[in-house]
Design a protein around this motif. Structure first.
Motif, PDB file in Angstrom:
ATOM      1  N   PRO A 126      20.394 -29.034 -39.040  1.00  0.00           N
ATOM      2  CA  PRO A 126      19.189 -28.969 -38.684  1.00  0.00           C
ATOM      3  C   PRO A 126      17.767 -28.317 -39.537  1.00  0.00           C
ATOM      4  N   GLY A 127      18.520 -27.562 -40.121  1.00  0.00           N
ATOM      5  CA  GLY A 127      17.590 -26.833 -41.352  1.00  0.00           C
ATOM      6  C   GLY A 127      16.976 -27.864 -42.279  1.00  0.00           C
ATOM      7  N   GLN A 128      17.483 -29.158 -42.508  1.00  0.00           N
ATOM      8  CA  GLN A 128      16.761 -29.937 -43.189  1.00  0.00           C
ATOM      9  C   GLN A 128      16.530 -31.252 -42.491  1.00  0.00           C
ATOM     10  N   SER A 129      17.410 -31.473 -41.435  1.00  0.00           N
ATOM     11  CA  SER A 129      17.232 -32.680 -40.506  1.00  0.00           C
ATOM     12  C   SER A 129      15.977 -32.780 -39.666  1.00  0.00           C
ATOM     13  N   LEU A 130      15.797 -31.671 -39.092  1.00  0.00           N
ATOM     14  CA  LEU A 130      14.855 -31.653 -38.016  1.00  0.00           C
ATOM     15  C   LEU A 130      13.370 -31.995 -38.477  1.00  0.00           C
ATOM     16  N   PRO A 131      12.607 -32.673 -37.710  1.00  0.00           N
ATOM     17  CA  PRO A 131      11.244 -32.907 -37.924  1.00  0.00           C
ATOM     18  C   PRO A 131      10.230 -31.549 -38.096  1.00  0.00           C
ATOM     19  N   ASN A 132       9.182 -31.646 -38.639  1.00  0.00           N
ATOM     20  CA  ASN A 132       8.324 -30.420 -38.638  1.00  0.00           C
ATOM     21  C   ASN A 132       9.382 -29.266 -39.109  1.00  0.00           C
ATOM     22  N   ALA A 133      10.031 -29.281 -40.055  1.00  0.00           N
ATOM     23  CA  ALA A 133      11.226 -28.538 -40.260  1.00  0.00           C
ATOM     24  C   ALA A 133      10.872 -27.115 -40.392  1.00  0.00           C
ATOM     25  N   SER A 134       9.765 -26.859 -40.934  1.00  0.00           N
ATOM     26  CA  SER A 134       9.319 -25.472 -41.317  1.00  0.00           C
ATOM     27  C   SER A 134       9.505 -24.394 -40.101  1.00  0.00           C
ATOM     28  N   VAL A 135       8.824 -25.117 -39.188  1.00  0.00           N
ATOM     29  CA  VAL A 135       8.821 -24.375 -37.910  1.00  0.00           C
ATOM     30  C   VAL A 135      10.268 -23.835 -37.291  1.00  0.00           C
ATOM     31  N   TYR A 136      11.010 -24.912 -37.361  1.00  0.00           N
ATOM     32  CA  TYR A 136      12.474 -24.766 -37.007  1.00  0.00           C
ATOM     33  C   TYR A 136      13.325 -23.755 -37.947  1.00  0.00           C
ATOM     34  N   ARG A 137      12.995 -23.805 -39.004  1.00  0.00           N
ATOM     35  CA  ARG A 137      13.873 -23.076 -40.078  1.00  0.00           C
ATOM     36  C   ARG A 137      13.357 -21.692 -40.023  1.00  0.00           C
ATOM     37  N   ASP A 138      12.138 -21.448 -39.485  1.00  0.00           N
ATOM     38  CA  ASP A 138      11.761 -20.065 -39.181  1.00  0.00           C
ATOM     39  C   ASP A 138      12.271 -19.400 -37.889  1.00  0.00           C
ATOM     40  N   ALA A 139      12.491 -20.329 -37.054  1.00  0.00           N
ATOM     41  CA  ALA A 139      13.092 -20.307 -35.740  1.00  0.00           C
ATOM     42  C   ALA A 139      14.360 -19.619 -35.940  1.00  0.00           C
ATOM     43  N   MET A 140      15.112 -20.373 -36.907  1.00  0.00           N
ATOM     44  CA  MET A 140      16.534 -19.952 -37.174  1.00  0.00           C
ATOM     45  C   MET A 140      16.732 -18.803 -37.982  1.00  0.00           C
ATOM     46  N   GLY A 141      15.979 -18.840 -39.008  1.00  0.00           N
ATOM     47  CA  GLY A 141      16.198 -17.673 -40.068  1.00  0.00           C
ATOM     48  C   GLY A 141      15.199 -16.783 -40.158  1.00  0.00           C
ATOM     49  N   LYS A 142      13.883 -16.565 -39.699  1.00  0.00           N
ATOM     50  CA  LYS A 142      13.076 -15.760 -40.388  1.00  0.00           C
ATOM     51  C   LYS A 142      13.438 -14.180 -39.275  1.00  0.00           C
ATOM     52  N   PRO A 143      13.766 -13.429 -40.526  1.00  0.00           N
ATOM     53  CA  PRO A 143      13.997 -11.992 -39.901  1.00  0.00           C
ATOM     54  C   PRO A 143      12.792 -11.491 -38.809  1.00  0.00           C
ATOM     55  N   ARG A 144      13.120 -11.165 -37.766  1.00  0.00           N
ATOM     56  CA  ARG A 144      12.460 -10.255 -36.655  1.00  0.00           C
ATOM     57  C   ARG A 144      13.003  -9.781 -35.806  1.00  0.00           C
ATOM     58  N   PRO A 145      12.444  -8.830 -35.108  1.00  0.00           N
ATOM     59  CA  PRO A 145      13.386  -7.932 -33.984  1.00  0.00           C
ATOM     60  C   PRO A 145      13.381  -9.142 -32.883  1.00  0.00           C
ATOM     61  N   GLY A 146      15.011  -8.946 -32.409  1.00  0.00           N
ATOM     62  CA  GLY A 146      15.180  -9.795 -31.359  1.00  0.00           C
ATOM     63  C   GLY A 146      15.710 -11.414 -31.776  1.00  0.00           C
ATOM     64  N   LYS A 147      15.719 -11.456 -33.073  1.00  0.00           N
ATOM     65  CA  LYS A 147      15.892 -13.000 -33.651  1.00  0.00           C
ATOM     66  C   LYS A 147      17.161 -13.336 -33.245  1.00  0.00           C
ATOM     67  N   PRO A 148      17.315 -14.405 -32.459  1.00  0.00           N
ATOM     68  CA  PRO A 148      18.260 -15.100 -32.041  1.00  0.00           C
ATOM     69  C   PRO A 148      19.719 -15.211 -33.051  1.00  0.00           C
ATOM     70  N   PHE A 149      20.742 -15.133 -32.616  1.00  0.00           N
ATOM     71  CA  PHE A 149      22.228 -15.053 -33.280  1.00  0.00           C
ATOM     72  C   PHE A 149      22.158 -16.911 -33.712  1.00  0.00           C
TER      73      PHE A 149
END
Lengths: 771, 265
Positions: A450-473
């Motif tokens: 999904p890091g490549q195949s989802l539309p509007n990928a930047s948003v969802y790449r951040d959702a999966m990988g952007k470091p932040r407090p409480g970031k999902p596993f």
């Protein structure tokens, strides 16, 4: 293979002795290189389901060839398939589990990695409830694996947050079949290719995305001169070469063309009144609810779509619409479509209108007459659609909304009554949006990128990988490093299809077994083993009832028995497709309720479909050859009166071009596999953008120059390829390259069809500049 | 009853040799290579190899051989040639005729190619072209990549790693020299796809202008059916008849650009 001199000498000495005593035959065998052992299997790529023979020598997968005995693909394969031995044995396969520590993925043991994954999921479920976790699967996992994951999450954990990448490709086709016929999956089969005289190819680059199907169509056209091809596509893809009639509507404006063809068919009395009277009903949606209307209402509705009016809306010349309609009605017509209809914000409606044409002409259930949706993945049908591994459905045509269906599955699974929630879970886009809001706390991603195949990928790449407090596993199970594994907290190395035994279900409802022929590299394990381990650990942590999965299944054979049982008394009934049968035969098309049933070529037809002979849908009043849409309300298929709405983001002055994405023959989806074969990579080493030469001239873009493609969401770069393929005002970019500049899904839109929830990959507004 | 005398020979050889082998000796190891070298006369391999590779006509007319820089540089990548082997009056021809009368010696296992063999294009001068019918034809048409870009017909694929991009598109004649009379080397280079079955993968289609045209029109068979313009004829033996009607592109992929990402090898 490395052998010592001593070993060789001993072998030679033994051989000589054996030769002396046995006449030489055995000795010859000993000294010759081991011959290739050929094993029957099925291709790993698209949903065509090509039968293949896998060549094994010295424990290595050394070759692949088409299986000439395969009943439908007859030994044909495409280039991607032929290079599978190299792909499977790529040097950069993932071999050991990895855990992200201080921002870097580091090798770990299986026990450490699995314990971490199970702990994170258990913690999330205990703190935030079952709906705080999610599963995102794939049409490339085996049926048994998708079924097991579905069983674990819905019946064990108690969440319907189960999705898969078929949501991105096939959901609108499912919506179309269900809303028109009452049940998913095509009613026809590839057998119909041999009987059809007209092929209607819509939004499908069959020549590149399903080359073996295209080859069969081509062979039919070469063999019989009366075979004609109608193509409906805004882009002149290679199939246009064989088109007798080419309709190229403005992107997103093909609905008026379908309606107009129906108008011509009825106006010229080319329809089938008897079939309509006996098997059809007409519906329109008013105030959000479907309302029954009459045939006359339908005819009146179609008055708004005369060829001339349709030309104004779609840009397709009126005379071509008339010609296409006449040819379609003449038939026998077989229609094929893929993403051009499905990846749209009105995908279900487009599917409905395709079915409308077949219904009003009675071209269903007879040889060569069928609407047939092609699938892009090897197991989107059998693995995800049939096993109910999406957020709103349960196995084999059941719905999470229906109490009876939930009870049936809870009973079969041995789950506590009431475990399966009655509310559908989050669909793919909403699931990743919830991830971005940190509402989903842990997600398991299996065999997809999904890091490549989802539309509007930047948003969802951040959702999966952007470091932040409480970031999902995020845990990703894959065989190769991808643009998704780079975002994961844990990466688990998976066995490839030739390294495990399981079932793929392809486009024509054929279930085929692919056996394990070689061992997986390093410490890689099959997804099935990983899911079993995961379930057992969740049981130990008290978030899944003890013994719900642990100890019940040892191999995929065990779970196949339960799957067969789950199909009892459903329209899918495949209790007759035993494991032994799958090992011996080249797949069987369901329904096949008994072990001696040969499989079904055409559904809903008395004498062919065994569902009409016994069970809840049986009807012995029918004569052989008669049709009954037994899963539809009142046993009548629905002809829908859908408004001809356009795309969600039409071009405007600021973003004047329409971007459409797709594939090329040599690469498959995000290129995770095909880019591993040197030859395939060399065939298309870099991303390109097809531009109509007239547009290019206006913008001063030359062939081979770099162009910048910008939408409201992001930017990508590609090499210009000037070709009169896309119509003016449209560009086409394949999504197979993973490098950042080529990541075209940063540009695409994540608006989705309100019915099927499938995103509109095919149409979004962009601007084009010289880079 | 069918007997295999070779096995008896091997068995006797095995019993004779086994005590002298080190317990860690294995094929291709330095130790075993060294012992094999020690067992045979020092000059013999070079002579026999060259005797096989240089044709008699060339040997009798040494002056016809072009004195190119590349041929002078040959010793850097191949074993040194014996000067005597280049003239007609050396005893080499006699040795060859004698060898015909004697029973043929058992072929020794091929030596393991060194890394230099594998990366010959990087570490040595560009290889010269052997004098074959195909090479002569391709040379005139500057059509080397038809085979060497795609690996068709067991031609070694070009591996110009580390070279500037410009050189990838330059004409082959800029660097490689045609060597009249040179026979194709008999040394086996390690195939790129070692480990896979032979002919497992359909040959690639070169990126030449003709092929690009044919690709667009899908009329590959115009040349490849009858061998027009020296095109290799299609030999689809064993494939189902339907395949012959299918589009060539279904199985054969076309080279567009040389590899740009060596990391993915």
């Amino acid at each position: 293979m490395r052998s010592t001199r001593r070993e060789f000498m001993k072998t030679a000495a033994v051989s000589a002795v054996v030769a002396a005593t046995s006449g030489g035959a055995v000795a010859e065998t000993v000294l010759r290189p081991e011959p290739i052992r050929w094993v029957k299997s099925v291709c790993r790529f698209c949903g065509t389901g090509c039968g293949v023979m896998l060549g094994v020598r010295d424990g290595r997968f050394v070759a692949l060839r088409g299986d000439a005995k395969h009943p439908t693909t007859k030994g044909l394969v495409c280039a991607k398939s032929l290079f599978l031995p190299k792909i499977v044995q790529a040097k950069d396969r993932l071999k050991v589990p990895q855990i992200r520590k201080n921002g870097v993925l580091k090798d770990a043991s299986w026990d450490e990695a699995m314990e971490l994954v199970a702990s994170k999921f258990a913690e999330s479920i205990q703190k935030h409830g079952p709906d705080s976790v999610a599963f995102y699967g794939s049409g490339q996992a085996m049926s048994e694996e998708s079924y097991l994951a579905n069983r674990l999450f819905k019946g064990g954990i108690g969440t319907n947050n189960v999705e898969g990448n078929p949501r991105l490709c096939m959901a609108s086709a499912v919506g179309g079949y269900v809303t028109t016929f009452g049940k998913d999956e095509p009613m026809g089969s590839y057998d119909d290719i041999d009987h059809a005289k007209v092929f209607f190819l819509v939004g499908s680059n069959t020549a590149e995305c399903h080359p073996v199907i295209f080859d069969r169509i081509l062979a039919t056209k070469q063999a019989r001169k009366d075979v004609l091809v109608i193509v409906l596509d805004p882009r002149r893809s290679p199939i246009a070469e064989i088109a007798d009639v080419m309709l190229d509507p403005k992107p997103g404006f093909d609905l008026p063309v379908f309606h107009s063809m129906a108008h011509v068919i009825i106006k010229e009395n080319l329809h089938d009144p008897d079939f309509i009277a006996k098997h059809c009903q007409f519906k329109i949606v008013k105030d959000g609810k479907p309302v029954n209307v009459s045939f006359d209402d339908y005819v009146k509705f179609l008055e708004g779509f005369t060829p001339r009016k349709a030309e104004l809306q779609s840009g397709v010349p009126a005379d071509q619409i008339v010609e296409a309609a006449r040819l379609f009605a003449k038939g026998p017509t077989m229609s094929f479509w893929t993403m051009g209809l499905n990846q749209r914000s009105r995908g279900v409606w487009a599917n409905n209108l395709m079915h409308n044409l077949h219904l009003i002409t009675g071209q269903i259930g007879k040889p060569g007459m069928t609407p047939f949706s092609l699938t892009g993945q090897p197991n989107a049908c059998g693995g995800v659609r049939d096993t109910g591994s999406l957020c709103h459905i349960l196995p084999y045509g059941r719905s999470v909304k229906k109490a009876k269906h939930r009870e049936e599955m809870e009973k079969l699974w041995g789950a506590k009554p009431g475990t399966i929630p009655p509310k559908p879970g989050l669909n793919t886009i909403e699931m990743f949006r919830a991830l971005a809001r940190d509402e989903i706390k842990a997600m398991l991603i299996l065999t997809t990128n999904p890091g490549q195949s989802l539309p509007n990928a930047s948003v969802y790449r951040d959702a999966m990988g952007k470091p932040r407090p409480g970031k999902p596993f995020i845990c990703v199970i894959d065989a190769y490093p991808t643009r998704t594994t780079e975002l994961a907290d844990v990466v688990l190395p998976a066995a490839m299809w030739s390294e495990k035994t399981g079932v793929f279900g392809m486009s024509e409802r054929r279930y085929q077994l692919h056996p394990k022929i070689i061992d997986a590299p390093g410490e890689s394990r099959s997804d099935f083993d990983v899911l079993l381990d995961f379930a057992t650990r969740l049981e130990e942590k008290g978030v899944v009832p003890k013994g719900y999965i642990g100890g019940k299944f040892k191999t995929t054979d065990d779970i196949w028995e339960e799957m067969r049982e789950a199909s009892r008394d459903t329209a899918y009934d495949f209790r007759g497709i035993t494991r032994e049968r799958l090992r011996n035969e080249r797949g069987v098309r369901w329904p096949a309720p008994t072990p001696n049933h040969p499989g079904t070529s055409r559904r809903f037809v008395k004498g062919e479909d065994p569902i009409l002979d016994a069970g809840p849908y049986a009807d012995n009043t029918l004569k052989p050859g008669e049709i009954k849409f037994y899963a539809a309300p009142k046993f009548r298929a629905t002809v829908w009166l859908r408004p001809p709405l356009g795309p969600s983001e039409p071009p405007d002055d600021e973003y004047p071009f329409v971007l459409s994405t797709g594939r090329v023959l040599e690469h498959w989806h995000t290129g995770t596999m095909t880019m591993r074969a040197r030859e395939l990579r060399r065939s298309y080493p870099e991303c390109f953008c097809e531009i109509n030469p007239k547009d290019a001239k206006r913008l001063g873009i030359k062939n081979g120059s770099r162009v910048k493609i910008t939408s409201r969401r992001g930017t990508a770069w590609a090499k210009a390829r000037l070709i009169a393929g896309p119509r003016e005002g449209m560009i086409f970019v394949p999504f197979c390259w993973e490098d950042d500049p080529s990541l075209i899904n940063r540009v695409t839109i994540d608006a989705y069809d309100p019915g099927s929830k499938q995103p509109e990959f095919k149409i979004c507004a962009v601007k084009l500049e010289k880079a | 009853m069918k007997w295999c005398p070779e096995f008896i020979v091997w068995a006797l050889l095995a019993l004779w040799l086994t005590p002298s082998c080190g317990s860690d000796g294995c094929w291709g190891s330095d130790k075993s290579k060294a012992s094999a070298e020690a067992e045979k006369p020092a000059a013999q391999p070079a002579v026999s190899e060259e005797a096989e590779s240089v044709p008699a006509e060339v040997v009798s007319k040494p002056s016809e051989k072009p004195p190119t820089a590349v041929s002078a540089a040959k010793p850097r990548q191949e074993k040194p040639r014996k000067p005597a082997a280049r003239t007609a009056d050396t005893p080499r021809v006699q040795d060859k005729s004698k060898a015909k009368r004697k029973p043929a010696p058992k072929p020794k296992p091929a030596a393991k190619p060194t890394p230099q063999d594998e990366e010959f294009a990087l570490n040595a001068f560009p290889p010269t072209l052997s004098d074959t019918k195909q090479h002569r034809k391709a040379w005139r048409r500057n059509d080397c990549l038809r085979c060497h870009e795609t690996g068709v017909g067991a031609a070694p694929e070009v591996r110009h790693k580390g070279m500037p991009d410009l050189l990838k598109v330059a004409k082959c004649r800029s660097c490689h020299v045609f060597e009249p009379g040179k026979k194709p080397t008999e040394r086996k280079r390690p195939p790129i796809d070692a480990g896979f079955a032979e002919f497992a993968f359909p040959p690639m289609i070169p990126a030449s202008a003709e092929h690009r045209k044919a690709w667009r029109k899908d009329d590959c068979l115009l040349c490849h059916e009858d061998g027009l313009m020296g095109a290799p004829k299609v030999r689809h033996k064993g494939l189902p008849p339907l395949t012959l009607k299918a589009k060539c592109r279904t199985c054969h992929v076309q080279v567009r650009v040389l590899d740009s990402d060596p990391k993915r090898h």
